[in-house]
Scaffold this active site. Structure first.
Site, PDB file in Angstrom:
ATOM      1  N   GLU A 204       0.822  -1.217   0.000  1.00 18.80           N
ATOM      2  CA  GLU A 204       0.000   0.000   0.000  1.00 18.80           C
ATOM      3  C   GLU A 204       0.847   1.255   0.000  1.00 18.80           C
ATOM      4  O   GLU A 204       0.506   2.249  -0.649  1.00 18.80           O
ATOM      5  CB  GLU A 204      -0.921  -0.011   1.229  1.00 18.80           C
ATOM      6  N   GLU A 205       1.941   1.241   0.737  1.00 15.05           N
ATOM      7  CA  GLU A 205       2.728   2.455   0.921  1.00 15.05           C
ATOM      8  C   GLU A 205       3.352   2.972  -0.371  1.00 15.05           C
ATOM      9  O   GLU A 205       3.631   4.160  -0.494  1.00 15.05           O
ATOM     10  CB  GLU A 205       3.836   2.204   1.957  1.00 15.05           C
ATOM     11  N   GLU A 230      -6.757   2.123   8.455  1.00 17.48           N
ATOM     12  CA  GLU A 230      -5.534   2.837   8.100  1.00 17.48           C
ATOM     13  C   GLU A 230      -4.959   3.564   9.312  1.00 17.48           C
ATOM     14  O   GLU A 230      -5.545   3.575  10.390  1.00 17.48           O
ATOM     15  CB  GLU A 230      -5.802   3.847   6.972  1.00 17.48           C
ATOM     16  N   HIS A 303       5.218   7.977   9.552  1.00 18.04           N
ATOM     17  CA  HIS A 303       6.303   7.540   8.667  1.00 18.04           C
ATOM     18  C   HIS A 303       7.682   7.777   9.276  1.00 18.04           C
ATOM     19  O   HIS A 303       8.657   8.030   8.561  1.00 18.04           O
ATOM     20  CB  HIS A 303       6.211   8.239   7.303  1.00 18.04           C
TER      21      HIS A 303
END
Length: 959
Positions: A204-205, A230, A303
């Site tokens: 997904e990233e 998410e 992140h």
């Protein structure tokens, strides 16, 4: 001695109740927003929070992006856990199936980029108790062509992290939630009526690749609704980011602690929020109807290495898990056809499941306990109704007041009998009419000015101190509004000031509601829902002011009463008449004249009325009349005497009508936007936009105080003004970052594999990133080149580049290559065909499974891309309409070659450019430059990845 009325419109009650309402509601909103509800001591059958936390710790031990060996370890662990859960449950056999998908691949395009991706998804299908037909038949039909039915529910989370973060919140909590859902729904008592598809996708990233690969599997056609899990922060509450329609959203209502506002959905819909989730694939490309549940703050940890179990909690896990259980259970229990399409809309190979059509929704929560959801069309109808009915109703009340001779609004004079009277009684009905718009404009201008001041001198202070910025703006607006409103009231007191302020608020909220109505009808924007309640509250409060005037004496009666001498005819323009009159010495008895008042010691007399009385007597034949008796109480000092007849407690009802609903709805939106936006300037977003949003919301929050603020004494405003001064000074001089709110800088290392030269880049806020780079050991003594990034969404940032520590991403992985120099990291060859516009490019990178082919900017790009082993799908276009200038290649195997056939326009020259391979595994110390940045960054900064790979090794090519 008269008893003090605790509800009267006087300073004491006004200060107490107004402060109590605002302080209590602000405290409640902040508590709900900042505190995560505790997890229960007893969980539902099939749910084990201890096991969930253990799973989270295990899958987040290391960075595990798709292009890392740790990713394979996480996948193996998840497969083991899934098998263990299935084996331990009574529900099994044909009811539950595990699909270890190592076959699906997808080739698709976005803009000028082509992506080839090989998926490694983990899929579990739990057949619904009322689903009698097989739910999985891979050979029966291709994706996009299957029978129509009422469908099941897809629950999705991705198990890959970014290369610079452990992925506890993004998306580890979502992954362990899926595992717990598997355990929950495989309990016989929790067996769902509809089929539930649990998807743990990988990739997904990097480009939502895992969801695209899922679309290639036949089971993707089973579900008609979805719940996407998410994370874009680290801990906190999980909010419902967005939803496709009202019908799906209603099932979120069963959540024990709902936390959502349609404002976030509008942000995604209008592209104000740049990031995307798998929701986009499921809704826009697969055609499912569903919702996004995600963590959203603090963005500074998103992140980064701080996205770890240390920064989240079991309470956060339960908040997402409980919402997922409630929503999924509701959707899986729906046996109606509201999520099914009709036969006539079925078109083979469209790629979208036929799920029917939902209605646009409005939704929001109240204190994390109550969830409100209704159709956008309903909101539009209510808005139109209010816009029409409210003005007409007020016009009717105005007419009624006029008929009753009690309309003091805008009334200058009153007469005892007719306008022919010599001396009318002055009512000063216009006094105070223009105060509120002037005060409102000045106070709003001040907070907007503060916004520009912050942007000019210390724009990033909101990164670490958003509530200091809020305190500054709220206190500034309040203190300025009080100063001018109280000053005007002291100079020219008016009993109508509160009502006139409500009239102006009515006019302003009317315009706002009209604007919101247009947005909802023409652009399907639902985030203005608060305006409906804002306007309704002000309208009802204004109605009370109109009704209040019915308690006043008639203007004619008041004029006659004033003429009798029991009350003064009029007052001067200042509010000091009463005090001044009391200081004048009384006329002595000996000095009595023919004009002396019958009330000894009172200078008020009939003399000033004598001419008028003579004319009246002449007109009316000297008729005798009974004296007018009016039980007028003492008005507020300086205000019109007729106002003494008005009830003194209605203001409190007005306050309760306009303030609480505004504070609750606008306050929740303000907190949501604060969490979502206050740290985005470090990503390159405009800080001015955030400050102006704060200023606008400040005005909306405090405007309801306007009708009452002139009753405040100096004590509270003085304290608030001192808060304003202190916060202004702090916001101007404080350092904007801290250990708790670290500035993100974005890392990448680029290596010319032919020469071995490497350049390390850090991208961050101008002025700060230079300081960071200058302190790195490898940058000292080197030439540092700082330029504006090429990416359009990072134009507000600065990229600094210098020769960094050499990467060792291949030399340590000797099992993949015997070469030790950078030239051996990437091999490629180009084969041309007999045709002049076709070629096959073979690419093989060592110790990686991600490479790219990038065509130079002067070339228009290729018009056709075919990757060996790729399965064609009519739903996906390999090349966009404008051609492809970048081809991204992902393989599930390590060091596996790609063979890519490309075609370009005959009239164009042969393409040239770069072939790039990516390395993203920072776990083993193979990227010393990244380790150096992590080690030597100041405590107020933290690194993150800027792209898919931490290291980009490239070679130039020419066909």
């Amino acid at each position: 001695m008269a008893r003090l009325n605790p509800l009267s419109f006087t300073p004491g009650p006004v200060i107490f109740f107004t402060c109590a309402v605002y302080i209590a509601l602000f405290a409640a909103l902040l508590t709900v927003h900042l505190r995560v509800p505790d997890y229960p001591s007893k969980t539902p059958d099939g749910v084990n929070l201890t096991q969930a936390w253990s799973d989270l710790e295990k899958i987040t031990r290391r960075f595990h992006p798709y292009n890392s060996h740790a990713n394979d370890d996480v996948r193996d662990y998840l497969l083991t856990r899934v098998k263990s859960i299935i084996a331990s449950k009574k529900l099994g056999g044909d009811q539950v199936e595990l699909i270890d998908d190592n076959e699906s691949n997808a080739t698709f395009s976005s803009g000028s980029t082509t992506v080839y991706f090989e998926g490694t998804n983990i899929i579990v299908a739990i057949r619904g108790s009322e689903d009698d037909e097989p739910y999985h038949s891979p050979q029966s039909s291709p994706p996009g062509e299957r029978r129509l039915d009422n469908g099941g529910v897809l629950v999705n989370a991705h198990y890959d992290s970014v290369s610079s973060g452990y992925g506890a919140t993004d998306d580890g909590v979502g992954v362990v939630t899926v595992l717990q859902l598997l355990s929950y729904f495989t309990e016989s008592k929790n067996w769902p009526k509809r089929t539930v598809i649990l998807l743990l996708n990988n990739g997904e990233e990097d480009f939502l690749n895992g969801a695209k690969a899922f679309m290639r599997h036949p089971i993707s056609q089973i579900a008609h609704t979805f719940v996407n899990l998410e994370g874009a922060g680290a801990g906190g509450r999980a909010t419902m980011f967005r939803s496709t329609d009202t019908e799906v959203t209603r099932y979120y209502k069963a959540s024990s602690h709902p936390f959502a506002s349609v404002v976030s959905g509008d942000g995604f819909k209008k592209r104000l929020i740049r990031s995307e989730t798998d929701y986009k694939v499921f809704y826009e490309e697969l055609g499912l109807r569903g919702l996004d549940i995600a963590f959203m703050e603090p963005r500074a940890r998103y992140h980064t290495v701080e996205d770890s179990t240390r920064e989240t909690s079991l309470n956060s896990v339960w908040h997402m898990l409980s919402a997922a259980i409630a929503t999924t259970s509701g959707l899986a229990s729906d046996t109606s056809e509201q999520f099914s399409g009709s036969e006539d809309e079925h078109e083979p190979y469209t790629g979208k499941v036929k799920t029917g059509h939902g209605t646009d929704a409005v939704w929001f929560d109240l204190f994390g306990k109550v969830f409100v959801v209704f159709q956008l069309h309903t909101m539009f109808a209510l808005c139109v109704t209010l816009l029409v009915v409210a003005p007409l109703f007020l016009i009717g009340l105005t007419f009624g007041l006029s008929k009753a001779d009690k309309n003091y609004l805008f009334a200058r004079k009153a007469y005892m009998y007719s306008s022919d009277d010599d001396h009318p009684v002055h009512l000063y009905g216009w006094r105070g009419f223009f105060r509120f718009p002037i005060v409102f404009s000045i106070a709003t201008a001040v907070v907007v000015g503060l916004a520009y001041l912050m942007v000019r001198l210390n724009p990033l202070i909101l990164y670490s101190s958003p509530y200091a910025v809020w305190s500054m703006m709220l206190s500034a607006w309040f203190s300025v509004a009080w100063f001018f409103s109280r000053g005007a009231s002291a100079m020219r007191p008016s009993a109508l000031q509160r009502m006139y302020a409500l009239i102006w608020l009515f006019a302003g909220s009317f315009a706002l509601l009209a604007f919101v109505t247009v947005l909802s009808n023409n652009y399907q924007v639902a985030g203005g829902y608060f305006a409906l309640f804002y306007f309704a509250g002000i309208f009802l409060a204004l109605v009370l002011s109109y009704l209040e005037l019915f308690f006043a004496p008639t203007k004619t009666a008041f004029a006659r009463y004033s003429a009798q001498g029991d009350e003064p005819v009029s007052r001067p323009l200042t509010g000091t008449t009463t005090a001044a009159r009391s200081e004048e010495p009384p006329i002595a008895d000996d000095d009595a004249t023919e004009t002396t008042s019958l009330l000894r010691g009172d200078r008020r007399s009939f003399a000033r009325h004598s001419g008028r009385r003579d004319s009246i007597d002449d007109e009316n034949g000297n008729r005798d009349e009974e004296p007018v008796q009016l039980d007028l109480k003492q008005p507020y000092p300086g205000e019109q005497d007729w106002s003494g007849k008005l009830p003194g407690w209605l203001w409190l009802l007005q306050l309760l009508l306009v303030a609480p609903i505004v504070v609750i709805l606008v306050g929740q939106i303000a907190l949501l936007l604060t969490s979502a936006l206050h740290q985005t300037p470090a990503d390159g977003n405009s800080s001015l936009f955030v400050y102006l949003a704060f200023a606008l919301l400040t005005t909306l929050l405090l405007a309801p105080i306007g009708p009452f603020i002139h009753r405040f004494t100096w004590h509270v405003p003085t304290f608030v003004f001192l808060v304003c001064v202190a916060t202004v000074i702090y916001n101007l001089v404080a350092f904007p970052f801290s250990r708790e709110h670290r500035l993100k800088v974005y890392f990448v290392q680029q290596v010319d594999l032919a020469t071995g030269n490497n350049r390390v880049s850090l991208t961050g806020v101008d002025g700060y990133v230079q300081r960071i780079v200058a302190d790195l050991p490898s940058a000292q003594g080197e030439q540092i080149n700082c330029t504006t990034p090429e990416a359009a969404n990072r134009k507000e940032l600065m990229t600094c580049t210098w020769p960094g520590l050499p990467a060792q991403v291949v030399t340590r992985a000797s099992r993949f290559s015997n070469k030790t120099d950078t030239d051996g990291w990437l091999d490629f060859s180009i084969t041309t065909s007999n045709k002049t516009n076709e070629a096959t490019i073979s690419v093989a990178g060592q110790n990686t499974r991600a490479c790219r082919i990038v065509v130079d900017s002067h070339h228009s790009g290729v018009t056709n891309v075919t990757v060996a082993g790729a399965v064609s799908d009519p739903r996906f276009k390999a090349v966009g309409e404008t051609g492809s200038r970048e081809i991204r290649l992902w393989h599930r195997e390590w060091s596996h070659p790609w063979n890519v056939s490309v075609t370009w326009p005959r009239e164009n020259s042969k393409p040239s450019g770069r072939i790039i391979c990516l390395w993203s595994d920072a776990n083993a110390g193979d990227i010393p430059a990244f380790d150096e940045v992590q080690h030597y960054l100041p405590v107020w900064a933290i690194p993150s990845k800027i792209s898919d790979g931490l290291v980009e090794g490239f070679k130039y090519f020419q066909v």
